[in-house]
Scaffold this active site. Structure first.
Site, PDB file in Angstrom:
ATOM      1  N   ASP A  20       0.829  -1.203   0.000  1.00 40.62           N
ATOM      2  CA  ASP A  20       0.000   0.000   0.000  1.00 40.62           C
ATOM      3  C   ASP A  20       0.870   1.263   0.000  1.00 40.62           C
ATOM      4  OD1 ASP A  20      -2.332   1.463   0.115  1.00 40.62           O
ATOM      5  OD2 ASP A  20      -3.121   0.465   1.894  1.00 40.62           O
TER       6      ASP A  20
ATOM      7  N   ASP B 173     -10.233   2.171  -4.022  1.00 44.04           N
ATOM      8  CA  ASP B 173     -10.839   1.920  -2.717  1.00 44.04           C
ATOM      9  C   ASP B 173     -12.353   1.936  -2.808  1.00 44.04           C
ATOM     10  OD1 ASP B 173      -8.640   1.471  -1.221  1.00 44.04           O
ATOM     11  OD2 ASP B 173      -8.577   3.425  -0.240  1.00 44.04           O
TER      12      ASP B 173
HETATM   13  C1  DGJ Z   1      -5.897   1.807   1.651  1.00 48.56           C
HETATM   14  C2  DGJ Z   1      -6.208   0.594   0.844  1.00 48.56           C
HETATM   15  O1  DGJ Z   1      -6.607   0.922  -0.435  1.00 48.56           O
HETATM   16  C3  DGJ Z   1      -7.232  -0.250   1.574  1.00 48.56           C
HETATM   17  O2  DGJ Z   1      -7.615  -1.337   0.777  1.00 48.56           O
HETATM   18  C4  DGJ Z   1      -6.645  -0.696   2.864  1.00 48.56           C
HETATM   19  O3  DGJ Z   1      -5.564  -1.551   2.622  1.00 48.56           O
HETATM   20  C5  DGJ Z   1      -6.219   0.507   3.679  1.00 48.56           C
HETATM   21  N1  DGJ Z   1      -5.379   1.399   2.941  1.00 48.56           N
HETATM   22  C6  DGJ Z   1      -5.487   0.064   4.928  1.00 48.56           C
HETATM   23  O4  DGJ Z   1      -4.988   1.103   5.628  1.00 48.56           O
END
Ligand code: DGJ
Length: 741
Positions: free
Chosen positions: A479, A549
């Site tokens: 991430d 997301d």
């Molecule tokens: C952002 C990501 O896109 C999510 O899927 C998740 O992993 C969160 N961060 C976790 O902090």
């Protein structure tokens, strides 16, 4: 070798069955661009492509000659200060303070294959899709600077790869202010500009404009390619559609600050260039040092946008992604994030994993919250040791227990980031990117580690390998939840500060390289708050990228549709999440959520424990469906049928067809239902016109030609009086499987 140089005409011709790329040495020794398009046959001479021109208010190169001005020439790699008033691809500052350089042809080399770029990802030549490369060396005779331009042609695809390399043979340091990967001057400006832009949770939406005089551009200054604009551009003729017409695609194999621009000059010539964003960039090149740009890819299609996309998809799948994952099925995963966020312990996870295994899932992914003091998003990043309170058996113990349930184990990391209050911050506050004379800007309570410094990358590598070496880890989710704004490195001298973001991304790439070297069997899925770093540079290491997301299926239609113009659907991580959805609070059917996510690398991200038996049974069926068709979904040709970006955007349709055209899967989606709608058909594509196909669940059979010319009839929906067997409403979908009978 499909690259020829004609000494008499001074023309280079790179060609395959589909395209010709033609350039020549201009009368002053610069390189002129002549043609990028359909295959042209010999004979070729420069007067077919260029003519001396004389116009007011321009500048000329040779004394007493009013016919040769670089401002009126179509060029390959224009520089500043030598009679061209347009955007240069290269700007340098010499020790004298002068910015004028004049690169002329010196020699060239034609070779089979394609050399890699040191420290940067790039496409590679393969036996099935080999490449040949032309390297033209240009020299500035006043300074002895040397510029190597690389042109690689893929023999079975309408694709050219371009990049530049500057070698400082001048004996004194110089500063590079701008060095683009490619530039091309097109004959006219009758093009539409298609860009893929948006923001967090609305990435890669299609925007279309006409070209106009002046410069238009897309760029990033975020230290990542970013969610705002994708490093990808299409120019298409106004009448080009999915299936016919000219289109040209430009994509940059780079994950940091980029710029792609189009300049229409007073003569209607369109100059397109792509490369590292010159804003925020300055690179000091010492004597005998070399600077290599990232790779730019240029695709030409005379058969519409579909052919352009298919060419990119094939290139990315076969000549860019980690070889191991090209053919292997991607594991169907369950991710803990939207199911439990930070609120978990080992018992809860195991209970959850057991449920996932019973539904047929293959990989359990433990997302954020497993390390250090991290119980919310304000702490822990940088200290990569397990939180023993939550996970008493450690990562290794937990992974083994998950494996015993029949699931592979995957883990979330965010290696480029740091929180204040961590041990890492206490020990190395100067490893944070910010200007120490000012307050650092924060985002999601976190700061960026200075990956331009090899010792920082080394430290994170050591922490991660200490954890991973003994644990049976099959997958990593990498991430990156904030972008860079206060660009300043404590490790760079004042004159080198402009090198930060390029050095940073090279540090990121080096960590990817080292982890993949050490753990070749781990699948890495990249993520940057969803789709904030979705680019070919990352795809080289990470064959699937969490696309957004936003897991609402109706929003996902636009995101996945827009993404498909450049990227194969196997590259898009797509999850079925809870309803109401966590981003929009919208309620949608479980079927629609899956029907959208099938067209990606499928996962689930919702609390399975709270599901009803009926929902669990439905998920089991979905998983069976996906497993049955996974290899087609990941290896077939993807066709966009109805665009959510056109008319009122209420309907979307797409399909995927396997290579022998024996099976296809069609997805059709409706955002809102309207009363008394008329009958609809979807015109399919990519089928064998002469073959007969069965269509399930419609229980129809029809020829490929009927399905493609008349279309597939969608049965009527609820008309206010009677409900048909196949009701539809808001956020509804149908997925149909076609098989040759
Ligand atoms: C952002 C990501 O896109 C999510 O899927 C998740 O992993 C969160 N961060 C976790 O902090």
């Amino acid at each position: 070798m499909p690259i020829q140089f004609n000494q008499t005409s001074q023309i280079f011709h790179l060609y395959n069955d589909q395209i010709s790329y033609i350039l020549g040495i201009l009368p002053n020794g610069h390189l002129g661009h002549y043609h990028f398009g359909s295959r042209l046959e010999e004979p070729l001479s420069s007067d077919l492509f260029r003519a001396d021109q004389n116009k007011g208010l321009t500048a000329y190169v040779n004394p007493n000659d009013f016919g040769f001005s670089l401002n009126l020439e179509r060029q390959e790699y224009p520089v500043f200060g030598t009679s061209d008033f347009r955007e240069p691809a290269l700007t340098l500052t010499l020790q004298t303070g002068s910015q004028i350089v004049d690169f002329k042809y010196s020699h060239h080399l034609i070779t089979a294959g394609k050399p890699p770029i040191s420290g940067l990802p790039s496409t590679f030549s393969t036996t099935e899709n080999p490449c040949s490369t032309l390297v033209i060396t240009l020299k500035d005779r006043v300074t002895d600077l040397e510029l190597d331009l690389y042109f690689s042609l893929f023999e079975t695809l309408p694709i050219m790869s371009r990049r530049a390399e500057l070698v400082n043979r001048s004996g004194a340091p110089i500063t590079i202010d701008k060095i683009m990967s490619m530039s091309i001057d097109l004959m006219d400006d009758d093009w539409q500009w298609l860009q893929f832009s948006g923001d967090w949770i609305k990435e890669r939406h299609l925007y279309k404009t006409s070209l106009r005089p002046g410069i238009q551009s897309i760029e990033s200054r975020r230290g990542a390619s970013g969610a705002e604009h994708n490093p990808f551009l299409i120019l298409k003729r106004p009448d080009t559609n999915e299936v016919q017409g000219e289109a040209l695609g430009v994509s940059l194999v780079y994950s940091s600050n980029f710029s792609i621009s189009g300049q229409v000059d007073a003569n209607g010539v369109t100059r397109v260039m792509a490369g590292i964003n010159p804003a925020l960039f300055k690179w000091v090149l010492k004597p005998l040092e070399t600077f290599e740009t990232p790779e730019a890819l240029m695709v030409y299609s005379v058969k519409g946008l579909e052919h352009l996309s298919h060419s990119f998809h094939r290139l990315f799948k076969e000549n860019l992604m980690v070889k191991k994952w090209q053919a292997l099925p991607r594991p169907l995963l369950i991710n803990s994030w939207e199911a439990m966020y930070f609120d978990f312990d080992e018992d809860k996870l195991l209970h959850f994993a057991k449920e996932a295994a019973s539904l047929g899932m293959e990989l359990f992914v433990l997302d954020d919250g497993w390390f250090s003091s991290r119980n919310d998003d304000s702490s822990g990043l940088g200290d990569w040791s397990v939180n023993a309170k939550k996970l008493p058996s450690g990562i290794t113990g937990l992974a083994q227990k998950i494996n015993a349930l029949g699931l592979q184990f995957g883990l979330w990391i965010e290696p480029e980031m740091i929180n204040l209050g961590t041990q890492l911050y206490e020990q190395h506050p100067d490893w944070v990117i910010y200007d120490p004379t000012r307050m650092p800007c924060h985002a999601r309570n976190q700061y960026i580690l200075d990956f331009s410094r090899p010792e920082v990358v080394e430290h994170i590598f050591k922490q991660l390998t200490a954890l991973f070496d003994d644990a049976p880890i099959a997958y990593l989710k990498w991430d990156m939840n904030r972008n860079m704004t206060d660009h300043y490195s404590h490790g760079l001298k004042p004159e080198n500060q402009g090198e930060l973001s390029h050095r940073y991304i090279k540090g990121v790439y080096s960590l990817y390289d080292r982890l993949i070297d050490r753990y070749p069997n781990i699948l890495i899925e990249s993520c940057a708050a969803g789709g904030g770093r979705f680019d070919p540079g990352i795809l080289y290491y990470s064959p699937q990228i969490w696309a957004s997301d936003n897991t609402d299926p109706t929003c996902r239609l636009k995101i996945q549709y827009g993404t498909s113009f450049a990227y194969p659907i196997s590259a898009m991580g797509a999850h079925v999440s809870a309803s109401p959805n966590h981003q929009l609070k919208r309620t949608t059917p479980l079927k629609t959520r899956a029907d959208v996510a099938y067209f990606g690398s499928l996962g689930y991200e919702l609390n399975l424990i709270h599901l009803s038996d009926a929902e669990k049974a439905e998920i089991k069926e979905q998983i069976n469906f996906y497993k049955t068709h996974r290899s087609l979904l990941h290896s077939g040709d993807f066709y966009r049928l109805i665009s959510p970006f056109e008319s009122n955007g209420n309907h979307t349709a797409w399909m995927i067809v396997n290579h022998d055209k024996s099976t296809a899967i069609v997805g059709w989606y409706q955002s809102l239902a309207y009363p008394n709608e008329s009958l609809k058909t979807i015109k399919l594509r990519g089928l064998d016109p002469k073959a007969t196909y069965s269509v399930e669940p419609n229980c129809t059979t029809a020829s490929g030609s009927t399905l493609m010319s008349f279309g597939l009839l969608l049965r009527p929906s609820f008309n206010g009086i009677h409900m048909t067997a196949d009701p539809i409403g808001d956020h509804q979908s149908r997925v149909m499987v076609l098989k040759k009978v």
